[in-house]
Design an enzyme around this catalytic site. Structure first.
Site, PDB file in Angstrom:
ATOM      1  N   LYS A 247      22.351  43.760  21.817  1.00  0.00           N
ATOM      2  CA  LYS A 247      22.657  44.702  22.892  1.00  0.00           C
ATOM      3  C   LYS A 247      22.300  46.118  22.424  1.00  0.00           C
ATOM      4  O   LYS A 247      22.606  46.487  21.286  1.00  0.00           O
ATOM      5  CB  LYS A 247      24.150  44.592  23.210  1.00  0.00           C
ATOM      6  CG  LYS A 247      24.556  45.124  24.555  1.00  0.00           C
ATOM      7  CD  LYS A 247      25.938  44.590  24.927  1.00  0.00           C
ATOM      8  CE  LYS A 247      26.402  45.097  26.263  1.00  0.00           C
ATOM      9  NZ  LYS A 247      27.592  44.388  26.748  1.00  0.00           N
ATOM     10  N   GLU A 332      39.888  35.994  34.858  1.00  0.00           N
ATOM     11  CA  GLU A 332      40.995  36.623  35.589  1.00  0.00           C
ATOM     12  C   GLU A 332      42.018  35.601  36.063  1.00  0.00           C
ATOM     13  O   GLU A 332      43.233  35.862  36.048  1.00  0.00           O
ATOM     14  CB  GLU A 332      40.452  37.413  36.789  1.00  0.00           C
ATOM     15  CG  GLU A 332      39.741  38.706  36.427  1.00  0.00           C
ATOM     16  CD  GLU A 332      38.301  38.522  35.945  1.00  0.00           C
ATOM     17  OE1 GLU A 332      37.811  37.373  35.960  1.00  0.00           O
ATOM     18  OE2 GLU A 332      37.674  39.525  35.545  1.00  0.00           O
ATOM     19  N   ARG A 360      39.292  37.477  42.384  1.00  0.00           N
ATOM     20  CA  ARG A 360      39.112  36.187  41.726  1.00  0.00           C
ATOM     21  C   ARG A 360      40.407  35.386  41.624  1.00  0.00           C
ATOM     22  O   ARG A 360      40.388  34.175  41.548  1.00  0.00           O
ATOM     23  CB  ARG A 360      38.644  36.429  40.283  1.00  0.00           C
ATOM     24  CG  ARG A 360      37.187  36.605  40.084  1.00  0.00           C
ATOM     25  CD  ARG A 360      36.510  35.257  40.103  1.00  0.00           C
ATOM     26  NE  ARG A 360      35.082  35.394  40.312  1.00  0.00           N
ATOM     27  CZ  ARG A 360      34.184  35.409  39.350  1.00  0.00           C
ATOM     28  NH1 ARG A 360      34.571  35.299  38.096  1.00  0.00           N
ATOM     29  NH2 ARG A 360      32.914  35.515  39.633  1.00  0.00           N
TER      30      ARG A 360
HETATM   31  C1  LIG Z   1      34.713  38.527  37.142  1.00  0.00           C
HETATM   32  C2  LIG Z   1      34.304  39.708  36.285  1.00  0.00           C
HETATM   33  N1  LIG Z   1      35.184  40.232  35.406  1.00  0.00           N
HETATM   34  C3  LIG Z   1      34.836  41.278  34.644  1.00  0.00           C
HETATM   35  C4  LIG Z   1      33.596  41.816  34.741  1.00  0.00           C
HETATM   36  C5  LIG Z   1      33.246  43.060  33.932  1.00  0.00           C
HETATM   37  N2  LIG Z   1      32.081  42.851  33.089  1.00  0.00           N
HETATM   38  C6  LIG Z   1      30.870  43.279  33.415  1.00  0.00           C
HETATM   39  S1  LIG Z   1      29.690  42.914  32.312  1.00  0.00           S
HETATM   40  C7  LIG Z   1      30.849  42.203  31.302  1.00  0.00           C
HETATM   41  C8  LIG Z   1      30.425  41.614  30.016  1.00  0.00           C
HETATM   42  C9  LIG Z   1      29.450  40.508  30.282  1.00  0.00           C
HETATM   43  O1  LIG Z   1      29.064  39.978  29.079  1.00  0.00           O
HETATM   44  P1  LIG Z   1      27.712  39.213  28.977  1.00  0.00           P
HETATM   45  O2  LIG Z   1      27.586  38.270  30.109  1.00  0.00           O
HETATM   46  O3  LIG Z   1      27.618  38.629  27.632  1.00  0.00           O
HETATM   47  O4  LIG Z   1      26.619  40.343  29.196  1.00  0.00           O
HETATM   48  P2  LIG Z   1      26.204  41.527  28.201  1.00  0.00           P
HETATM   49  O5  LIG Z   1      26.809  42.756  28.776  1.00  0.00           O
HETATM   50  O6  LIG Z   1      26.673  41.213  26.844  1.00  0.00           O
HETATM   51  O7  LIG Z   1      24.731  41.573  28.287  1.00  0.00           O
HETATM   52  C10 LIG Z   1      32.116  42.264  31.861  1.00  0.00           C
HETATM   53  C11 LIG Z   1      33.347  41.766  31.253  1.00  0.00           C
HETATM   54  C12 LIG Z   1      32.713  41.237  35.669  1.00  0.00           C
HETATM   55  N3  LIG Z   1      31.501  41.729  35.870  1.00  0.00           N
HETATM   56  N4  LIG Z   1      33.083  40.184  36.400  1.00  0.00           N
END
Ligand SMILES: Cc1ncc(C[n+]2csc(CCOP(=O)(O)OP(=O)(O)O)c2C)c(N)n1
Ligand SMILES: CC(=O)[C@@H](O)[C@H](O)COP(=O)(O)O
Ligand SMILES: [Mg+2]
Length: 652
Positions: A247, A332, A360
């Site tokens: 990242k 969630e 959710r």
């Molecule tokens: C249901 C939900 N909860 C929380 C989030 C907040 N959120 C956005 S991106 C993220 C991290 C996602 O991680 P990953 O899929 O590994 O993507 P990365 O950012 O590491 O590329 C979170 C927790 C979300 N988008 N959806």
């Protein structure tokens, strides 16, 4: 490095024409482009820097849009947008009317899923693959790009269960940057770490579930990702391509950012990666500090987050009370029911979510918490209009959803003082769930009350006038409501502004107050239908109060991206519009009840009456008084106005 290599890529076909030798230069140009544009506009930088090579490879191997590429969450789709002909639109990234920060179907046939809520891509892919089989279109490939964080969500595993149990050749590209959850959060993190180190070749979870497994692949080696994807595309079964990425790759401030590699940023200086100006204390910061203070006195208070420890303000809490904070991952639903268990076990859980992600877990709130009358507190950050993240991120549904939950009490602090006060009241409740909502951004100054009446704060009243308009303000709209009242007072109207603090269920004191006025107007930063205004109108009708109750809030529509003040203004939630709406409604009410035998009945009009002070008090765009007003929430249209008796000039 040719500066034109990026300009030549106006779509996937041109990308496919590039030689392998040109690709590293293209990746470099894309990174420069991302840093330049995202630092200027704000947005998701780290996630996109990490998928540059992976996205190039995907668009060279697969044939989008005939092949379906679904990005989970969608915050990492900027590179996809760059490669599918949208470079020129990046100057307007996340601005009103500009390029969306997430896939958006109206922007491009290459965008399939309009998301931002995580862990859904595999379910979409499952459905798409089934549909293609049933329609005989199996030459089209279905690809789901999912992050290691998104893979912690329950929905992802419900889909894995179905896809792995069948023979539909879904390609799951796992973008594993090992960043989006704490290794202590769950066992999946450990398993992926083992796979990254090529251990446990005999115990691969994906293979056990029926997937072929290709990896681990260096996600920054375009040739390697291409090779793995071509292999996957040729298989006649579901397959996981495990790509290991970094990242924030290639931009030092993001690589060095310990928080989350510049996951989501505001406008920053591209050289330093830091914001240029200072910002006022955020609601999130005020909340985090106050919860920490409460927790120091209350050992039973524990906090839960769904993969958003820092964004919801729990970072310092976690440092101070590491045993008393639980990060469940992007889960969630599990967070809520786990909180129910904690409450059953004798603790007071505080579940900290963005308001949009509460959606959710509505069933869990209803059945697992409320049905059991458990003392769980929900803290909903980013409530109401959020702004540049758009339709899926506005936290505008919570009041309508929570209003339907029996026994749920919802508070909306108008300022940081009330946030601290209401949080204290919420965690002191022992007989059922409570919720607190506040918006994104700076918390603003204190808005003192004139007095408190049965728990309701009176923010403004015009003592010497008849009681014309009651403005019920929810949360942060208090400042605008008070300014509107001041304008209305200048127009000769008697106005009272109240902040109920606890907005749901409706306090009977509000119904009584409404009965003392000719008109009640409820203003809320949430969907109007089913919100506080609706609840007040219902409570007034139940009490046979005939004062018309009007609601001013957001329409039941998916609102696109833009800045928060602009979106609020568009929907009449400014002081000027609130005053204009109140004035117009009051004019209509007064005209309808003016006894004028033989005189022509004045036509209801959407225009405010001319302003004595010359101020333009145009009613809000959502107030159409020529139709049976869409904002009139009074349940029965036959109810007549019963003005407060003469002499009733003071609040009781
Ligand atoms: C249901 C939900 N909860 C929380 C989030 C907040 N959120 C956005 S991106 C993220 C991290 C996602 O991680 P990953 O899929 O590994 O993507 P990365 O950012 O590491 O590329 C979170 C927790 C979300 N988008 N959806
Ligand atoms: C994709 C996602 O859900 C988050 O990254 C979100 O965009 C962050 O929003 P804030 O910038 O308000 O924290
Ligand atoms: Mg990740």
């Amino acid at each position: 490095m040719s500066p034109t290599v990026l300009g030549r890529v106006t779509g996937p076909e041109e990308l496919k024409k590039l030689s392998p030798e040109e690709l590293p230069a293209l990746a470099g140009r894309i990174r420069e482009f991302l840093v330049d544009r995202v630092c200027a506009a704000g947005g998701h930088l780290g996630p996109n820097l990490g998928v540059v090579e992976l996205t190039i490879a995907l668009h060279r191997v697969f044939d989008s849009p005939a092949d379906r590429i679904v990005f989970d969450t969608g915050h990492q789709a900027y590179v996809h947008k760059i490669l599918t002909g949208r470079q020129d639109a990046f100057g307007s990234l996340r601005a009103a009317g500009g390029l969306s920060g997430y896939p958006l179907r109206e922007e491009s046939p290459h965008d399939l899923v309009e998301n931002s809520h995580a862990s859904t891509a595999l379910s979409y892919a499952d459905g798409l693959a089934r549909a293609q089989r049933l329609l005989g279109e199996e030459q089209r490939r279905v690809v789901a790009v999912v992050g290691d964080g998104a893979l912690t969500g329950g929905m992802a595993w419900e889909a894995m269960n179905n896809i792995g149990g069948g023979d539909r050749p879904v390609v799951v590209v796992l973008n594993d940057n090992g960043r989006s959850y704490d290794p202590t959060v769950g066992s999946l993190a450990g398993h992926l770490a083992d796979l990254r180190r090529c251990r446990y070749r005999g115990q691969n979870l994906f293979e056990t579930l029926g997937f072929a497994y290709l990896g681990p692949v260096d996600g920054h080696d375009i040739a390697a990702v291409e090779q793995a994807c071509r292999l996957a595309a040729g298989l006649d079964q579901p397959v996981v391509v495990h790509c290991v990425t970094e990242k924030g790759r290639g931009y030092a401030p993001a690589e060095n950012d310990e928080a989350d590699h510049m996951h989501g940023i505001g406008v920053v200086d591209p050289v330093t990666g830091r914001s240029r100006g200072g910002s006022p204390p955020s609601w999130t910061g005020v909340f985090g500090q106050e919860l920490e203070r409460i927790a120091a006195e209350r050992p039973d208070v524990v906090a839960l987050t769904a993969a958003m420890l820092r964004p919801v303000g729990l970072h310092r809490f976690a440092q101070r009370f590491p045993e008393r904070v639980v990060d469940v991952g992007i889960a969630e639903q599990h967070a809520v029911t786990s909180a129910a268990g904690l409450a059953m076990g004798g603790l007071h859980p505080v579940v900290c979510l963005y308001a949009t992600f509460l959606n959710r877990a509505v069933d869990q709130i209803m059945m697992d918490v409320a049905l059991h009358r458990l003392p769980v507190t929900f803290v909903l950050d980013r409530a109401g209009v959020t702004g540049p993240d758009g339709a899926s991120h506005h936290g505008m549904w919570d009041l309508a959803l929570l209003g339907a939950v029996p026994g749920m009490r919802v508070a909306a602090p108008r300022d940081p003082v009330r946030l601290a006060e209401l949080l204290g009241e919420a965690v002191s409740a022992h007989d059922g769930p409570t919720a607190l909502r506040f918006p994104k951004g700076g918390s603003g100054p204190e808005i003192p009350a004139l007095t408190r009446m049965e728990g309701v704060d009176i923010l403004h009243r015009t003592r010497s006038r008849p009681l014309d308009v009651l403005i019920v303000s929810t949360g942060v709209l208090a400042g605008a409501a008070v300014r509107a009242a001041e304008q209305l007072a200048g127009e000769g109207l008697g106005v009272t502004v109240v902040d109920p603090r606890w907005v749901l269920p409706v306090d009977p004191a509000l119904v009584h107050l409404a009965s003392r006025h000719r008109l009640a107007l409820c203003v809320e930063d949430g969907v109007r239908a089913g919100g506080v205004g609706t609840a007040l109108a219902q409570a007034a009708a139940d009490a046979r109060i005939t004062t018309p109750v009007h609601g001013l809030g957001l329409p039941r529509e998916f609102l696109s991206h833009g800045d928060r003040p602009g979106i609020l203004a568009e929907h009449g939630l400014t002081a000027q519009s609130i005053a204009g709406t109140a004035l117009a409604l009051h004019g209509t009410v007064a005209a309808a009840h003016r006894p004028a035998p033989g005189a022509a009945r004045p036509a209801a009009s959407g225009a405010a009456r001319p302003s004595a002070s010359g101020t333009d008090l145009t009613p809000s765009p959502s107030t159409d008084l020529t139709r049976s007003s869409s904002t009139d929430l009074t349940p029965s249209s036959s109810t007549a106005l019963a003005p407060a008796p003469d002499g009733e000039r003071t609040l009781r």
